[in-house]
Design an enzyme around this catalytic site. Structure first.
Site, PDB file in Angstrom:
ATOM      1  CG  ASP A 144     -21.527   5.139 -10.815  1.00 32.99           C
ATOM      2  OD1 ASP A 144     -21.896   5.316  -9.639  1.00 32.99           O
ATOM      3  OD2 ASP A 144     -22.290   5.296 -11.793  1.00 32.99           O
ATOM      4  CD  GLU A 204     -25.823   5.120 -14.077  1.00 38.09           C
ATOM      5  OE1 GLU A 204     -26.428   6.204 -14.200  1.00 38.09           O
ATOM      6  OE2 GLU A 204     -24.948   4.941 -13.199  1.00 38.09           O
ATOM      7  CG  ASP A 236     -22.950   7.286 -14.533  1.00 37.49           C
ATOM      8  OD1 ASP A 236     -23.418   7.400 -15.684  1.00 37.49           O
ATOM      9  OD2 ASP A 236     -23.567   7.622 -13.499  1.00 37.49           O
ATOM     10  NE  ARG A 255     -32.535   6.213 -10.328  1.00 36.32           N
ATOM     11  CZ  ARG A 255     -32.844   7.438  -9.897  1.00 36.32           C
ATOM     12  NH1 ARG A 255     -34.117   7.819  -9.836  1.00 36.32           N
ATOM     13  NH2 ARG A 255     -31.896   8.267  -9.515  1.00 36.32           N
ATOM     14  CE  LYS A 265     -22.649  10.867 -13.907  1.00 34.84           C
ATOM     15  NZ  LYS A 265     -23.637  11.445 -12.984  1.00 34.84           N
ATOM     16  CG  ASP A 298     -26.254  10.780 -15.095  1.00 35.11           C
ATOM     17  OD1 ASP A 298     -25.552   9.766 -14.901  1.00 35.11           O
ATOM     18  OD2 ASP A 298     -25.945  11.921 -14.697  1.00 35.11           O
ATOM     19  CE  LYS A 327     -24.461   3.277 -10.405  1.00 33.46           C
ATOM     20  NZ  LYS A 327     -24.985   4.646 -10.199  1.00 33.46           N
TER      21      LYS A 327
HETATM   22  N1  BES Z   1     -23.432   7.609 -10.300  1.00 36.16           N
HETATM   23  C1  BES Z   1     -24.323   8.709 -10.197  1.00 36.16           C
HETATM   24  C2  BES Z   1     -24.453   9.245  -8.772  1.00 36.16           C
HETATM   25  C3  BES Z   1     -23.207   9.847  -8.157  1.00 36.16           C
HETATM   26  C4  BES Z   1     -23.044  11.223  -8.128  1.00 36.16           C
HETATM   27  C5  BES Z   1     -22.246   9.049  -7.570  1.00 36.16           C
HETATM   28  C6  BES Z   1     -21.917  11.774  -7.552  1.00 36.16           C
HETATM   29  C7  BES Z   1     -21.112   9.607  -6.992  1.00 36.16           C
HETATM   30  C8  BES Z   1     -20.947  10.968  -6.976  1.00 36.16           C
HETATM   31  C9  BES Z   1     -25.708   8.291 -10.660  1.00 36.16           C
HETATM   32  O1  BES Z   1     -25.745   7.336 -11.667  1.00 36.16           O
HETATM   33  C10 BES Z   1     -26.379   9.517 -11.207  1.00 36.16           C
HETATM   34  O2  BES Z   1     -25.917  10.006 -12.193  1.00 36.16           O
HETATM   35  N2  BES Z   1     -27.453   9.945 -10.568  1.00 36.16           N
HETATM   36  C11 BES Z   1     -28.177  11.095 -11.002  1.00 36.16           C
HETATM   37  C12 BES Z   1     -29.663  10.757 -11.015  1.00 36.16           C
HETATM   38  C13 BES Z   1     -30.521  11.798 -11.657  1.00 36.16           C
HETATM   39  C14 BES Z   1     -30.259  11.851 -13.135  1.00 36.16           C
HETATM   40  C15 BES Z   1     -31.965  11.461 -11.384  1.00 36.16           C
HETATM   41  C16 BES Z   1     -27.888  12.244 -10.031  1.00 36.16           C
HETATM   42  O3  BES Z   1     -27.777  11.982  -8.838  1.00 36.16           O
HETATM   43  O4  BES Z   1     -27.737  13.362 -10.488  1.00 36.16           O
HETATM   44 ZN    ZN Z   2     -24.125   6.079 -11.770  1.00 34.32          ZN
HETATM   45 MN    MN Z   3     -25.619   8.184 -13.605  1.00 30.96          MN
END
Ligand code: BES
Ligand code: ZN
Ligand code: MN
Length: 506
Positions: free
Chosen positions: A295, A356, A277, A358, A284, A354, A272
């Protein structure tokens, strides 16, 4: 960055700013090289042990001045911990702690015993590799943008660590271990530098530029797709994430042709590469958002691993794939509720912009399956906050549909000290990703968030052996510890290289 060397000789005869010796916990009289140094110091180490000032505990470091009794100025006694729990992880970690200790004390040139290769009973080559990795990775700091204008002292750096060995039969193994360790540490440092770099510098085009430099340096093929080619391939999921940013996306493919006579002997590592992000329209919160410059840690680990693979040339074909995009909110950004068509033909309801990672991985995996007939895929992603809830900042989550490939990943991680643990992908979780409007939804709700994220990716891995590494908790560290530095860790680059080498033998 310190260089690590190997020299033949007697550690008591070495003139250096410091010599580093070692000791197991609750050893009363030091043996081997440490014993020889103790005798030269008229028993200073044994009397410190007798007085309880040195215990040999893991993490314990004691500095003794030699006062002219040795050609070296100082003796540093590093604890090895209990012999029963001793291994390569302790050597790597101790070497990192010692490297920072030496830097703090302004020591530029040091010599050391080959921790673990003597009384420790470890494989000589592996011990030397661990010393080189631990020293170089533990000493690392991202100082590129700090100047003396900040009030920083121009800190003295450790320039050179020499492993001194009295047994000539061990020198070749030590040299070869150091060479491997130095290469892997150097590549992990490339990963760390990329991840620590802020997102105003590290954008998709910059990632592609670095990948192209790596390709040229170590002799890999490289293909970089831009927005137009992505449209031609119907990469609706990847393009949907990219559409909110002024920075154009890139799909980077690095290739190592290690077994050209058998194209099916291959593996794709897909990382990835979200260079920032924000969450997109599903924005966020502000606190801590800066961390989302990391990210692209999965993508960076793939570039670093491909650099090492290009040098080590294992007999297997390896594709390093990095979908690089920026996830921004804007007038052109995708919206929650949008339905996009992925390259595989599946439609996706974008419930949350968010989620994104996947989306971009789905199309990157479809592409490498189609374009290169990949039959094994390992994806690496800072994918979910939920993996931090489950495993904290210590352990990478491993999931997937091929138990043999997962087992190979876990075995590789044991060898590198990059801790990993498997989570289950039971079918019962799949219903959380069900959409009322499209084939699949890009969120699965709060319960088991890392598993539903993995299962979403699993919708695009038909026909290949697949494993998935969620590194959201392990790509960055708040503090330094052993070989881990503050900021980017470089995880899981060394495990990826180990995995590829292991698979090339079997
Ligand atoms: N890049 C984030 C995940 C992340 C969180 C990485 C903290 C490093 C530290 C990912 O893209 C994300 O935002 N995931 C969301 C998914 C949710 C919206 C289903 C999450 O984990 O909150
Ligand atoms: Zn992310
Ligand atoms: Mn995200």
């Amino acid at each position: 960055m310190p260089t690590v060397n190997v020299a033949s000789g007697d550690i008591t005869a070495i003139a250096a700013d410091a010599i580093v010796v070692n000791l197991f916990e609750v050893v009363t009289s030091p043996a081997g090289g440490t014993g020889a140094v103790d005798r030269a110091l008229d028993g200073a180490i044994s009397s410190l042990i007798a007085d309880g000032d040195i215990k040999g505990k893991s993490g314990e470091i004691t500095l003794i001045h030699a006062f002219g009794k040795l050609p070296a100025k100082r003796v540093i006694v590093a604890g090895l911990g209990k012999q029963s729990s001793f291994g390569l992880d302790e050597v790597r970690s101790l070497s990192g702690n010692v490297a920072r200790y030496l830097r703090r004390h302004g020591i530029r040139r040091a010599a050391t015993l080959a921790h673990g290769a003597g009384i420790g009973g470890l494989d000589t080559e592996a011990a030397a590799q661990a010393i080189a990795e631990g020293t170089m990775l533990g000493h690392y700091a991202f100082r590129k943008y700090r100047s003396s204008a900040n009030g920083d002292q121009p800190e003295k750096e450790l320039d050179e660590l020499t492993i001194v060995e009295h047994d000539p039969a061990k020198l070749d193994a030590l040299r070869s271990g150091v060479a491997t360790g130095a290469l892997l540490a150097d590549c992990a440092i490339l990963v760390r530098d990329m991840v620590n770099e802020p997102a105003n510098v590290m954008n998709p085009a910059k990632m592609a530029e670095i990948a192209a430099n790596v390709a040229r340096e170590v002799g890999l093929d490289i293909t970089v797709l831009g927005r137009e080619e992505m449209m031609t391939h119907g990469m609706g999921a990847l393009l949907a994430v990219a559409q909110g940013s002024a920075n154009e996306p890139r799909l980077i493919v690095l290739e190592h042709h290690g077994d050209p006579s058998d194209p099916s002997n291959n593996i794709a590592i897909v990382g990835k590469g979200v260079t920032f992000d924000t969450g997109g329209v599903s924005l966020k919160q502000a606190a801590g958002m800066w961390e989302m410059k990391s990210d692209m840690g999965g993508g960076a680990s793939v570039i670093g691993a491909m650099r090492a693979i290009g040098r080590l040339k294992p007999k297997i074909n390896v594709f390093g794939v990095i979908p690089a995009v920026e996830n921004m909110p804007s007038g052109t950004a995708q919206r929650p509720g949008d339905i996009v068509r992925a390259m595989s033909g599946k439609t996706i309801e974008v419930d949350n912009t968010d989620a994104e990672g996947r989306l971009i991985l789905a199309d990157a995996i479809s592409y490498i399956k189609q374009a290169k007939k990949a039959n094994r895929v390992v994806d690496i992603a800072t994918l979910t906050g939920a993996i931090i809830v489950a495993l904290g900042h210590v352990t990478t989550g491993v999931m997937g549909r091929s138990q043999p490939l997962i087992d190979a990943v876990l075995a590789a991680s044991k060898a590198t000290g990059e801790k990993m643990w498997q989570l289950p992908l039971h079918d019962e979780y799949k219903e959380q990703n069900r959409s009322d409007w499209a084939d699949v939804k890009n969120t699965g709700g709060r319960p088991a968030g890392s598993i539903t994220a993995a299962l979403f990716i699993g919708e695009f891995t038909d026909g290949v052996e697949w494993a998935h590494l969620d590194i959201a908790g392990t790509a960055m560290s708040e503090k330094e510890r052993g070989w881990i530095a503050k900021g980017a860790t470089g995880v899981p680059m060394r495990t990826l290289v180990r995995l590829v080498r292991d698979l090339s033998k079997s």
